[in-house]
Every structure is written in structure tokens, then in C-alpha cells.
Design a protein around this motif. Structure first.
Motif, short mmCIF file in Angstrom:
data_model
loop_
_atom_site.label_atom_id
_atom_site.label_comp_id
_atom_site.label_asym_id
_atom_site.label_seq_id
_atom_site.Cartn_x
_atom_site.Cartn_y
_atom_site.Cartn_z
N ALA A 195 42.92 -29.84 35.17
CA ALA A 195 42.65 -29.68 36.61
C ALA A 195 43.23 -28.38 37.13
N ILE A 196 44.38 -27.98 36.56
CA ILE A 196 44.99 -26.71 36.97
C ILE A 196 44.12 -25.56 36.49
N VAL A 197 43.70 -25.65 35.23
CA VAL A 197 42.87 -24.58 34.66
C VAL A 197 41.56 -24.46 35.44
N ASP A 198 41.01 -25.61 35.84
CA ASP A 198 39.76 -25.58 36.63
C ASP A 198 39.94 -24.75 37.89
N VAL A 199 41.12 -24.84 38.49
CA VAL A 199 41.35 -24.16 39.77
C VAL A 199 41.70 -22.68 39.57
N VAL A 200 42.57 -22.38 38.58
CA VAL A 200 43.10 -21.02 38.48
C VAL A 200 42.61 -20.24 37.27
N GLY A 201 41.84 -20.88 36.39
CA GLY A 201 41.36 -20.16 35.21
C GLY A 201 42.47 -19.88 34.22
N ASP A 202 42.34 -18.79 33.50
CA ASP A 202 43.32 -18.50 32.45
C ASP A 202 44.63 -17.93 33.01
N GLY A 203 44.66 -17.63 34.29
CA GLY A 203 45.90 -17.15 34.90
C GLY A 203 46.16 -15.68 34.64
N LEU A 204 46.02 -15.30 33.40
CA LEU A 204 46.38 -13.92 33.03
C LEU A 204 45.47 -12.90 33.70
N SER A 205 44.20 -13.26 33.89
CA SER A 205 43.31 -12.27 34.50
C SER A 205 43.62 -12.05 35.98
N SER A 206 44.48 -12.88 36.53
CA SER A 206 44.91 -12.65 37.92
C SER A 206 45.89 -11.48 38.01
N LEU A 207 46.47 -11.11 36.86
CA LEU A 207 47.45 -10.02 36.86
C LEU A 207 46.73 -8.68 36.87
N PRO A 208 47.24 -7.72 37.63
CA PRO A 208 46.67 -6.37 37.52
C PRO A 208 46.73 -5.91 36.06
N GLU A 209 45.67 -5.26 35.64
CA GLU A 209 45.55 -4.83 34.24
C GLU A 209 46.80 -4.06 33.76
N SER A 210 47.32 -3.19 34.64
CA SER A 210 48.43 -2.33 34.25
C SER A 210 49.70 -3.13 33.97
N LEU A 211 49.79 -4.34 34.45
CA LEU A 211 51.00 -5.14 34.27
C LEU A 211 50.99 -5.96 32.99
N ARG A 212 49.81 -6.12 32.39
CA ARG A 212 49.70 -7.08 31.28
C ARG A 212 50.26 -6.53 29.98
N ILE A 233 52.28 -18.95 34.48
CA ILE A 233 51.48 -18.25 35.49
C ILE A 233 50.41 -19.17 36.06
N GLN A 234 49.78 -19.93 35.19
CA GLN A 234 48.74 -20.86 35.68
C GLN A 234 49.32 -21.87 36.66
N ARG A 235 50.45 -22.45 36.30
CA ARG A 235 51.04 -23.49 37.16
C ARG A 235 51.55 -22.87 38.47
N SER A 236 52.06 -21.64 38.38
CA SER A 236 52.53 -20.97 39.60
C SER A 236 51.35 -20.71 40.54
N LEU A 237 50.26 -20.22 39.97
CA LEU A 237 49.08 -19.94 40.80
C LEU A 237 48.56 -21.21 41.47
N TYR A 238 48.57 -22.27 40.70
CA TYR A 238 48.08 -23.54 41.24
C TYR A 238 48.98 -23.99 42.39
N THR A 239 50.29 -23.85 42.20
CA THR A 239 51.23 -24.23 43.26
C THR A 239 50.98 -23.38 44.50
N GLN A 240 50.84 -22.10 44.28
CA GLN A 240 50.63 -21.19 45.42
C GLN A 240 49.35 -21.57 46.18
N LYS A 241 48.34 -21.91 45.41
CA LYS A 241 47.08 -22.28 46.05
C LYS A 241 47.23 -23.55 46.89
N ARG A 242 47.88 -24.53 46.27
CA ARG A 242 48.03 -25.80 46.99
C ARG A 242 48.89 -25.64 48.25
N LEU A 243 49.95 -24.84 48.15
CA LEU A 243 50.84 -24.69 49.31
C LEU A 243 50.17 -23.87 50.41
#
Lengths: 518, 464
Positions: free
Chosen positions: A41-58, B371-381
Motif C-alpha cells: 500500500a505504501i509502494v502504491d502511493v509513493v512508488g520506488d521512493g528513490l526517484s523522488s530524490l533529485p538526480e544529483s543527490l542519488r 525513504i518510501q515510508r518517510s514519503l508515505y508519512t509525509q503524504k498522510r500528514l
């Protein structure tokens, strides 16, 4: 080299696995553990997470850790533990000044409890009343032991407590308009950190040497004090084991010149309930909980210091202190001249907790008995070690020694060419540790033995047999001593890589760069 | 009767009357007091220490300790979102197995022979950290991140011969206080501001404070606020053009997926290894690391022990010993680099075991899931009325949640959350200027969807 039966020495051999360096165990694809992946359910909402990071930070490539299966990792570290001679296994009295004593197992069980191990420092005070109670009680206990008026349990070690003492002293002089006081006096037989940690705070260090009887030289102190002097940091008894009976004259000379006196009680194991900082005229003092007060040394920490002051210095202590108001324990951040924080959060809680349990097991009479037996054990060893041909205790003159003695192999060295370094290595062959670090060598070919209260007479006798045996070998088969160790984990180490920047390797990757893939 | 006449304490074997008598006879005394004869009467403590009654049986002691600790509530009994320099991560069973081995727990400062294992395991710790940080030199752990940062700054002072350090004001308040004390009166500490929207370093403030006396800039990335700095390389270039060093403090777990400071121009990296396999212990398991390139001008300024690998007289055998020991205060007292002593070695061992278990794949997955769990938390809050994220930048593990639009204070909110079994985020109102009614929330692999949804639901009801 086989020990004849009937001797108290052991036909010891340490475990020796020729264990690889961890990185040599790398087998691509093996795993040590799996990670609990995020819920679907978390992955459904936020995806892989890593792509949310600016490219330069990864991070572009994972760290080059070895890949090793779980059992082999376990085996690796357990083998390395067997390559370590902990205090639980040997008669660990050769680490003089460090007070290596029994660390009760019950205290470990207590400290591992989730109620101790799994609490966060910023929890609401109502949910950590037990932790605060322990810290508060330790303040009260150390007031009784020292005669000081208030303690902080925040220092991370003895050396850190010295830094905190120097910081409090400096702030005190500044608040009194005397920030020009930038000289600090110590003695050569006080711990190196008394000089070194104070120097971090900008102090110029004046070091007093002993007089011919081994006491710090009072006349030298009188010559050193003056309007620029901030204070004195001193140990008593000093590292050679002699109690300075004129210590109150030292503190008076310093006070008369406007300075403060800090008592390094890192090792107080011989004088609990016998003599205190208060009666000697000190303004500050500290204790090492991992030495005198029974917490284990953990391969070199975690440690903890309890640092106490007289009333006039309380407003300068690091924050917070733990007060008891009615039946509630609470942190007090409101100290007008506080030096601020010296450690994040509230102190090295697991060490504080173990020491508290140790003190609670002994009580006031027990603490005194600790000291009395530690002193008895020390003087017992003194008699027998000075009877060994080649060993002696410097500074003769009929003085008692308190909890330890700094000895010398000078005579043995002069007669055989074998001294502290060689003997240290040979002692390892019998399962003993003898410490080599007492720089600078004011006492030639030094060694320091501190039996504490923990070891039985039979164990002390066994250690004495080790010293006697090696001293005799130095005369009868010196090459045996010089080639040691033979039955420890490894053989003589080539130290040539340690001081050469072209060769030293503090990490596996630099070893590979400098010595393999040149 | 006195204690020692009545009972032989289990920790003091030679209290046994016959042994004691025999030993006294051998050294020619009739009373142990004779051994204290050099301590004059006026220095003797004449009173009795007023301590609680001794609990000499282990059972009585255990009951007492359980009674006190029973007043604590552990994070296992609640849902905790506390972080800020100490956080709740999973600690694998093997870590506890290894660090509770008597050999490691009770060893101290043996020689590299009988304590070969201690030297090797800490060399391996240094080596694993070096891979994580992509630096070549890492020390045996010091007390905490605050100490590591303060020492890094003093190293920069000695390397550059300059007396001012710039510190980004998004640093943890505790660490700033430690640094101020540690630098006083030798160095000046000057704060550099941050952009109020992004939370990242204000480049104008940085440039305005650069001068010929600046030894280094110290900033944290992720910052205490959780914010990730995107201009690391630009900042490094500015500093290096000025002859200054760049020191970056970090939670090393962030280097799992975030570029480590060495890869954007840092000269020194420092931080805390509590997050790498150590339980929290009320903040008592902090341990600091300092990492640099393998250049003599850096290595020779470390105050800490540095364990190095060596050959021995036997072909193929690994030995270990102290690299450049003579720079330490053990060797040369106040002429050494700062000071060294007992610090936090055991936590280095836990981290070595932990990083070994993770391996390259495990640590990457761990960083990702945080990172995934943090993003989810941020979204929910941020879906909650009046609640918003204070800064717009990407974060790792921690983030600042702004409750100032809710009409309730963080104190009130956290009190109500506690009643619902939740430790809310750390209140920043008092400790961080410009963040009134903001709280620092930390999310780790310990927080699943259930825990995060529970937080969101509790907040919704608290704020209603």
C-alpha cells in the motif's frame, strides 16, 4: 616451553583461527540478511521512493561491502571474539591505572532489558521516570562518596570529564572577569588527558615533576602559581600509587593564588570512604564509572564519567541536571552560567545503569571493603614483585602504596637487555596481559600492576609466577623471551607499516591500493 | 558488626577471613588500616557515606532494578516517531550475540597479540565505514557525533592555520552547543543561514561570511531538519577557492542511497553510528566517526586511535597495530592532537557486524524503504487540515512538520498523542529559531503502514 606440572602457570594457548579479514570472505550473491520491504500500500502511493530524490543527490553505486552469508558472518565475529582476551578470562591486573575488575553479569542482564535499551532520550518525562531516577540517584551517591555538592553524569569518559572540568573552570574565571587566567598546572604522574584535554580549551600547560621521594614537588607548584594560573588538575594517589599527604597544602597554594582545583579520580579504587575530594580542598572532581564502579570496558568504551563540583560551581555545569520535585524526576535546563551541552542527550545511560547496580549491590560498607581489599592485594603484590630479581618499585622511602604500583624492570634490562616490551609479549604466552603504555618513561622500563578487589589470592599468585618465570627466562633463555609470543593469536608484528604514510593502511581499501594493486 | 566482618561479598574474594589474615601476615601488618597510614588524619573522612542499604543478593538487586526500570515505557509499547540524533532501527540478533560476548565486552586495552580480535574487528569497522562513505581513513569511534564534529573542526583549524569556523544553522542544537564549548576560546563560531522555503544553505549568507580566516564550513546533510542539501559541490568549490575546507556531518545510514559527502567535495565527513546496529539506551549508545582522504596532513591531525593492518613474522598471518601512535596524547600528552582515551569502541563492533549483515544490497534496500515510508508519512500528514511540511526539499528519515496552522501547540498535540499510545515528533519550538509549533518526525524501517496510518488517524482526531 612446556610448563612442568606443579607450577601455577598454565599450558595456555589462545584460540588461533588464522581468520580472514572480512573482505576476503566476499562471495558474490550471498546475503547476510533481508530487509523488511515497504508494504504494498505504501509502494502504491509513493512508488520506488528513490526517484523522488533529485538526480544529483542519488548514490550511483552501492558501497563495496563484502557479500557473506549469515552463518559465516556469525562465525567470523565469534572467532574474532576468541582472538580477544577479555577480562572475564584472564587475571587482568597488568593494565595498571585502568582498574580492570569483575563486571557482574546481572548488571548486563538489567542493562539489556527493553525498559533500558529501548527508550528514546526525547520521550516524555512521564515515560522515562526510571531512567531519570537512576541518574538522580547517582548524583546523590557521588555526593556522598566525594563530599562535593552536585554531579553531572553527562561526561562520556574520564578524559571527557577532564574537558568538562576545564570548561567549567574557564567559564567561572570568565564570569569573574578573569579570562586572562590561561595557565593550567598538572603533574607528570597524572593522566595524559589532564594536560591534553585542558590544552584543547586553550590552556598553557605547566607540568610538575616528582621530588626525590616521589611526591609532586610543592616548591615547584609554589613557583608555578600566579595571576595567570587558572587551576590545578591532579591525581591522588598518582599513577605510581603513592598518596600525597600534603594534598591540602597543594589546593591551598592554588586557592590563595585565585585558582580552582580539579581532582582526577578516574581511579578511586583504593580510597572509597577513606578520603574525599572535600577534605582535600578540591572544587571539582570526577570518577570513571567503567573503572572503579564496575562497568565493563567494552574493548575501549562505552565509558562514562561522573563529574562533581562545590556549590559555587553548580551554575556552570552542563545541562540538564536531574532534579526531584515531590515524587517526580525532571530535567533542569535552567543553570545561569552553564557551559551548555558536552554530549548529545543525557549521558552514557547503559554504563550509568550498570554502575548504579554495582554500587547498590555493595552499599557503603561494601565500597569501603572494595578499597581495603584492593589496597591489601596491591601491597601483597608489591612485596612479592619487588622480591623478583630484576624488578623494583622506584621512589623508595618506606611509603605505602594505595591501589597500584608503577614498577621498573631497569635492573633486569641493564643486566639482560630484556625490558618491558619483550616481557609484555612473553606474558601473552601464559594468558596474561601486561600493559606497555606509560609514556613518557619517567620511570625506566615501567610496568604497572593493579590487582583491584576482584582477584583471589590464588590468581594473584598465578600472575606472580608468570612474572617470575619470564624474569628468570630473561636470564636463562633470553632468545625465548625476545622471540615471543608463540602461543598467542599472532606472532611478532611488523610495525614498519604503522608510521610510514606510503605503507600504512587504516582500511582494507587502502591496503589494496598500497600493497596489492600498486 | 561491620559488613566485612559479617559477610564476604561475592565480588571480593580476599575478604574471606583466613585469606585476608594470611595476606596481612605475609606483608607484616595486623590491620589493613596500617596500609593507609600515609593518609593523615585531617584528610580522612570521619563520617559514614549515607548510601542505600546494600542489596547483596542478586535476587534483591534484580527486584530493585526491575522496579526502577518498570517506570520506563519502551518504544516497543508505543509507536514512536522520535529521532533527532538517536533513532529506533531494527537490530539483528547476531549483533547482540557478538557485542555481548564476554571477550569483547570485558576486554579493554590489551596488546595487538592477546587482543588481536579487538584490533581486527575495529579495523573491519573502519574498512566498512570507508566503503559506505567512500573515504579512505576512518577512526576508532569517539563519543558521539557532536564530539566528532567538534574534533573535525579543530582538525581543520590545525590544517589551515585559520581561526574561524562557519556552521550552517540547520545543525542539531545539542551539537552546536558542544561545538561552541569545544572551540572556545581558540576558534570563532559563525552561523550561516538557510533558505526559509527549501531549508537548504543560503548561498548569500555563506558567501557573505567567507574570509581569509575561515578554516572550514561545517554543515549537516541531511540536516537536523532532515533536509537534503543539493548544492554540495557548489559549496565545496566556493570553500576551496577560499582556501577553506568543507566538513559534512551525516547520519551514515543516509549514504545507503544518498551520495556521500566525499563525492561532492567534502574534505572531512563525520557523524554518528547509533543508527547502524545500536539500540537507543536513552541516547547512551551514540558513537562518532571521522572520515578523510588518506593524506598525511589529515591523518596526522586525528586525535583518535587508527588501527592499521600489518604483516607478522609468519608468512600469510594478519597483524594489526596503531597507525601513527605518536600523534596521540597517550604518547606526548598536551603536545598530542587534542586528547584520546576510552570512548565508544563496542558500538564500532556492533556497526561492523550490522554493515556486514546488510551487505551492499541490504543497505541499499534499507535506505530505499526508509525513504518510501518517510514519503508515505509525509503524504498522510500533509492531508491533515492545518498541517504542512515546513520545507520543500527532499529529506531522509526526518522531516519538519508544521502544526502552526492547526490552532494547537505541539505540546498539546504530543500530550494527546501520548494518551493514544504515540510518541509524537520532537517539539522544535523552543530549540530551533524560526520553527514555532513545528515538530521533527523520524520514520524508519520500523514503521509500517499500520503505524503510520495510526499516527494520521490519531492526529486527525487530536486536531479535530
Amino acid at each position: 616451553m612446556e610448563i612442568k606440572k606443579g607450577s601455577r602457570l598454565r599450558n595456555f594457548h589462545q584460540a588461533k583461527w588464522d581468520e580472514e579479514v572480512l573482505f576476503e570472505l566476499h562471495t558474490p550473491g550471498e546475503r547476510g540478511m533481508h530487509i523488511d520491504q515497504a508494504d504494498a500500500a505504501i509502494v502504491d502511493v509513493v512508488g520506488d521512493g528513490l526517484s523522488s530524490l533529485p538526480e544529483s543527490l542519488r548514490r550511483t553505486a552501492p558501497p563495496a561491502f563484502p557479500e557473506v552469508g549469515q552463518m559465516r558472518i556469525t562465525k567470523h565475529f565469534l572467532r574474532l571474539s576468541q582472538h580477544t582476551l577479555g577480562g572475564d578470562f584472564n587475571v587482568d591486573i597488568g593494565q595498571g591505572t585502568c582498574t580492570v575488575k569483575y563486571n557482574p553479569k546481572i548488571n548486563e542482564v538489567v542493562a539489556r532489558s527493553p525498559k533500558a535499551a529501548r527508550i528514546h532520550p526525547h520521550q516524555d518525562e512521564s515515560t522515562v521516570q526510571g531512567a531519570l531516577e537512576v541518574i538522580h540517584n547517582m548524583d546523590l551517591i557521588f555526593r556522598e562518596i566525594s563530599g562535593m555538592d552536585r554531579f553531572t553524569l553527562q561526561p562520556s569518559s574520564g578524559s571527557h570529564a577532564i574537558l568538562v572540568m576545564a570548561s567549567v573552570m574557564q567559564k567561572y574565571h570568565e564570569v569573574n572577569g578573569e579570562s586572562h587566567r590561561d595557565e593550567l598546572i598538572t603533574t607528570i604522574f597524572s593522566h595524559p588527558s589532564d594536560a591534553a584535554a585542558a590544552a584543547v580549551k586553550g590552556y598553557k600547560i605547566i607540568t610538575i615533576y616528582p621530588d626525590e621521594r616521589g611526591f609532586p614537588d610543592l616548591e615547584a607548584l609554589k613557583a608555578a602559581v600566579g595571576p595567570k594560573m587558572a587551576g590545578l588538575f591532579i591525581t591522588n594517589p598518582e599513577d605510581i600509587g603513592i598518596f600525597n599527604p600534603r594534598i591540602d597544602e597543594f589546593t591551598k597554594v592554588v586557592h590563595d593564588a585565585g585558582g580552582l582545583c580539579g581532582y582526577d579520580q578516574a581511579n578511586a579504587n583504593g580510597i572509597l570512604g577513606v578520603t574525599r575530594a572535600r577534605e582535600a580542598g578540591f572544587d571539582l572532581c570526577f570518577f570513571n564509572l567503567h573503572k572503579t564502579f564496575g562497568a565493563p570496558h567494552g574493548c575501549g568504551g562505552p565509558a562514562a564519567g561522573a563529574m562533581g563540583v562545590v556549590k559555587k560551581l553548580e551554575p556552570f555545569l552542563p545541562v540538564p541536571l536531574v532534579d526531584k520535585i515531590d515524587d517526580r524526576y525532571t530535567m533542569n535546563f535552567d543553570l545561569p552560567h552553564t557551559i551548555g551541552k558536552t554530549r548529545q542527550f543525557w549521558g552514557v545511560f547503559p554504563v550509568i545503569l550498570k554502575s548504579y547496580a554495582w554500587i547498590m549491590s555493595l552499599g557503603a560498607e561494601g565500597l569501603k571493603e572494595v578499597s581495603r581489599i584492593a589496597v591489601l592485594n596491591n601491597n601483597y603484590l608489591l612485596k612479592h614483585i619487588t622480591d623478583i630479581d630484576g624488578a623494583d618499585s622506584p621512589y623508595p622511602g618506606g611509603l605505602r602504596r594505595i591501589e597500584q604500583v608503577r614498577y621498573t624492570w631497569k635492573k633486569l634490562f641493564d643486566e639482560t637487555g630484556i625490558g618491558t616490551h619483550d616481557i609484555t609479549l612473553r606474558m601473552a604466552d601464559f594468558g596474561f596481559h601486561l600493559w606497555s603504555s606509560h609514556h613518557p618513561f619517567v620511570v625506566p622500563e615501567p610496568f604497572t600492576v593493579e590487582p583491584t578487589e576482584s582477584y583471589s589470592k590464588a590468581e594473584l599468585d598465578e600472575y606472580l609466577d608468570g612474572l617470575r618465570h619470564v624474569a628468570e627466562e630473561a636470564r636463562t633463555e633470553p632468545e625465548t623471551v625476545k622471540g615471543a609470543p608463540y602461543r598467542s593469536v599472532v606472532h611478532q608484528i611488523d610495525e614498519s607499516w604503522m608510521d610510514d604514510p606510503e605503507k600504512w593502511a587504516v582500511t582494507w581499501r587502502t591496503y589494496l591500493k598500497k600493497h596489492v594493486n600498486k | 558488626m561491620k559488613f566485612h566482618e559479617r559477610q564476604v561479598h561475592p565480588y571480593i574474594p580476599n575478604s574471606a577471613p583466613a585469606t585476608k589474615a594470611a595476606m596481612m601476615k605475609e606483608i607484616g601488618i595486623e590491620d589493613i588500616d596500617e596500609l593507609y597510614e600515609d593518609i593523615p588524619s585531617h584528610l580522612r573522612f570521619k563520617g559514614e557515606m549515607n548510601l542505600p542499604k546494600a542489596l547483596t543478593s542478586e535476587l534483591a538487586l534484580k527486584r530493585h532494578m526491575d522496579g526502577i526500570l518498570g517506570k520506563n515505557v519502551s518504544v516497543d509499547e508505543k509507536i514512536s516517531f522520535l529521532g533527532g540524533g538517536c533513532s529506533n532501527h531494527y537490530v539483528p540478533a547476531i549483533v547482540d550475540e557478538v557485542i555481548n560476548r564476554s571477550e569483547f565486552l570485558t576486554a579493554y586495552a590489551g596488546e595487538p597479540y592477546e587482543d588481536h580480535g579487538r584490533f581486527q574487528v575495529l579495523f573491519e569497522y573502519q574498512s566498512l565505514m570507508a566503503e559506505l562513505l567512500d573515504f579512505d581513513v576512518v577512526n576508532v569511534p569517539t563519543y558521539d557525533w557532536g564530539q566528532a564534529a567538534a574534533t573535525s573542526i579543530r582538525m581543520a583549524e590545525r590544517i589551515t592555520g585559520r581561526g574561524t569556523v562557519l556552521v550552517a544553522d540547520t545543525i542539531s542544537p545539542d551539537r552546536l552547543s558542544i561545538i561552541r564549548n569545544y572551540c572556545h576560546p581558540v576558534m570563532q563560531v559563525v552561523l550561516v543561514g538557510h533558505d526559509n522555503t527549501s531549508g537548504q544553505i543560503d548561498m548569500g549568507s555563506l558567501k557573505g561570511n567567507l574570509s581569509g580566516d575561515v578554516a572550514a564550513l561545517y554543515f549537516e546533510n541531511p540536516a537536523y531538519t532532515g533536509v537534503l542539501e543539493e548544492n554540495g559541490q557548489v559549496i565545496a568549490d566556493e570553500l576551496h577557492a577560499n582556501g577553506s575546507l568543507m566538513i559534512v556531518g551525516l547520519d551514515p545510514l543516509s549514504a545507503s542511497v544518498i551520495k556521500p559527502p566525499s563525492q561532492y567535495g567534502a574534505d572531512i565527513a563525520c557523524g554518528d553510528i547509533q543508527s547502524l546496529g545500536n539500540h537507543m539506551h536513552f541516547g547512551g549508545t551514540l558513537a562518532g566517526f571521522i572520515a578523510t582522504r588518506d593524506e598525511e596532513r589529515f591523518v596526522m591531525e586525528y586525535p583518535s586511535r587508527l588501527f592499521g593492518i600489518a604483516k607478522t613474522s609468519v608468512e600469510g598471518e594478519w597483524g594489526f597495530s596503531d597507525v601513527a601512535y605518536d600523534r596521540t596524547s597517550f604518547g606526548v600528552r598536551e603536545k598530542g592532537k587534542e586528547f584520546v582515551g576510552t570512548a565508544a569502541a563496542l558500538w564500532g563492533i556492533s556497526s561492523a557486524v550490522y554493515l556486514s549483515l546488510l551487505g551492499p544490497q541490504g543497505i541499499t534496500e534499507l535506505g530505499q524503504t526508509i525513504i518510501q515510508r518517510s514519503l508515505y508519512t509525509q503524504k498522510r500528514l500533509s492531508e491533515l487540515k492545518g498541517v504542512k511540511l515546513r520545507f520543500t526539499s527532499a529529506t531522509f528519515k526526518e522531516c519538519v512538520v508544521d502544526f502552526s496552522g492547526t490552532g494547537k501547540t505541539v505540546v498539546e498535540i504530543n500530550k494527546l498523542l501520548l494518551e493514544k499510545g504515540i510518541f509524537g515528533g520532537k517539539d522544535l519550538t523552543e530549540e530551533m529559531p524560526g520553527l514555532p509549533q513545528c515538530a521533527l518526525y523520524a520514520v524508519t524501517e520500523m514503521h509500517g503502514q499500520a503505524e503510520i496510518d495510526a499516527l494520521a488517524a490519531a492526529l486527525k482526531s487530536v486536531l479535530a
